[in-house]
Design a protein around this motif. Structure first.
Motif, PDB file in Angstrom:
ATOM      1  N   ALA A  11      -6.515   0.439  -5.344  1.00  0.00           N
ATOM      2  CA  ALA A  11      -7.039  -0.847  -5.824  1.00  0.00           C
ATOM      3  C   ALA A  11      -7.065  -1.866  -4.692  1.00  0.00           C
ATOM      4  CB  ALA A  11      -6.185  -1.357  -6.977  1.00  0.00           C
ATOM      5  N   ALA A  13      -7.080  -5.925  -3.345  1.00  0.00           N
ATOM      6  CA  ALA A  13      -6.261  -7.094  -3.661  1.00  0.00           C
ATOM      7  C   ALA A  13      -6.832  -7.887  -4.830  1.00  0.00           C
ATOM      8  CB  ALA A  13      -6.118  -7.984  -2.436  1.00  0.00           C
ATOM      9  N   GLU A  14      -8.155  -7.939  -4.932  1.00  0.00           N
ATOM     10  CA  GLU A  14      -8.796  -8.701  -6.009  1.00  0.00           C
ATOM     11  C   GLU A  14      -9.045  -7.871  -7.266  1.00  0.00           C
ATOM     12  OE1 GLU A  14     -11.833  -7.160  -3.100  1.00  0.00           O
ATOM     13  OE2 GLU A  14     -10.027  -8.356  -2.887  1.00  0.00           O
ATOM     14  N   GLY A  15      -8.634  -6.609  -7.241  1.00  0.00           N
ATOM     15  CA  GLY A  15      -8.801  -5.712  -8.383  1.00  0.00           C
ATOM     16  C   GLY A  15      -9.990  -4.789  -8.204  1.00  0.00           C
ATOM     17  N   ARG A  17     -11.229  -0.475  -7.975  1.00  0.00           N
ATOM     18  CA  ARG A  17     -10.971   0.624  -7.046  1.00  0.00           C
ATOM     19  C   ARG A  17     -12.291   1.191  -6.532  1.00  0.00           C
ATOM     20  NH1 ARG A  17      -5.850   3.958  -9.499  1.00  0.00           N
ATOM     21  NH2 ARG A  17      -5.994   4.983  -7.492  1.00  0.00           N
ATOM     22  N   HIS A  30     -13.800  -0.929 -12.255  1.00  0.00           N
ATOM     23  CA  HIS A  30     -12.796  -1.774 -12.888  1.00  0.00           C
ATOM     24  C   HIS A  30     -12.247  -1.124 -14.152  1.00  0.00           C
ATOM     25  CE1 HIS A  30     -13.375  -5.222 -10.247  1.00  0.00           C
ATOM     26  NE2 HIS A  30     -14.634  -4.853 -10.219  1.00  0.00           N
ATOM     27  N   TYR A  67      -6.594  -0.083 -12.568  1.00  0.00           N
ATOM     28  CA  TYR A  67      -7.604  -0.742 -11.741  1.00  0.00           C
ATOM     29  C   TYR A  67      -7.204  -2.170 -11.361  1.00  0.00           C
ATOM     30  CZ  TYR A  67     -10.345   3.180 -13.327  1.00  0.00           C
ATOM     31  OH  TYR A  67     -10.784   4.456 -13.586  1.00  0.00           O
ATOM     32  N   GLY A  68      -6.000  -2.573 -11.712  1.00  0.00           N
ATOM     33  CA  GLY A  68      -5.543  -3.933 -11.473  1.00  0.00           C
ATOM     34  C   GLY A  68      -5.379  -4.267  -9.997  1.00  0.00           C
ATOM     35  N   ALA A  69      -5.320  -5.534  -9.718  1.00  0.00           N
ATOM     36  CA  ALA A  69      -5.132  -6.020  -8.356  1.00  0.00           C
ATOM     37  C   ALA A  69      -3.787  -5.551  -7.800  1.00  0.00           C
ATOM     38  CB  ALA A  69      -5.192  -7.549  -8.340  1.00  0.00           C
TER      39      ALA A  69
END
Length: 70
Positions: A11, A13-15, A17, A30, A67-69
């Motif tokens: 992933a 930094a901003e979310g 992959r 996402h 898929y999170g930041a």
């Protein structure tokens, strides 16, 4: 490990992959649905069930389906 046709990278930094299908960057996923859509656009008729099949998909740098930041 043998090369797999779909690689979901760590992933960002901003979310999201980055996803590579057949050695081509397919897009930024996402969710699982995004990965399935990228696979479809690449010409592979595969369903969401392949996402947990290591013959088809390699998840790098984090847990599958996350898929999170960072």
């Amino acid at each position: 490990m043998a090369e797999v046709p779909i690689v979901v990278h760590p992933a960002l930094a901003e979310g999201g992959r980055p996803v590579v299908v057949r050695n081509e960057v397919a897009g930024l996923a996402h969710c699982d649905g995004d990965v399935v859509e990228f696979v479809r656009r690449a010409g592979l008729s595969l369903g969401e069930d392949i996402l947990d099949d290591p013959v088809w998909v390699r998840w790098k740098g984090g847990p599958a389906h996350d898929y999170g930041a960072v």
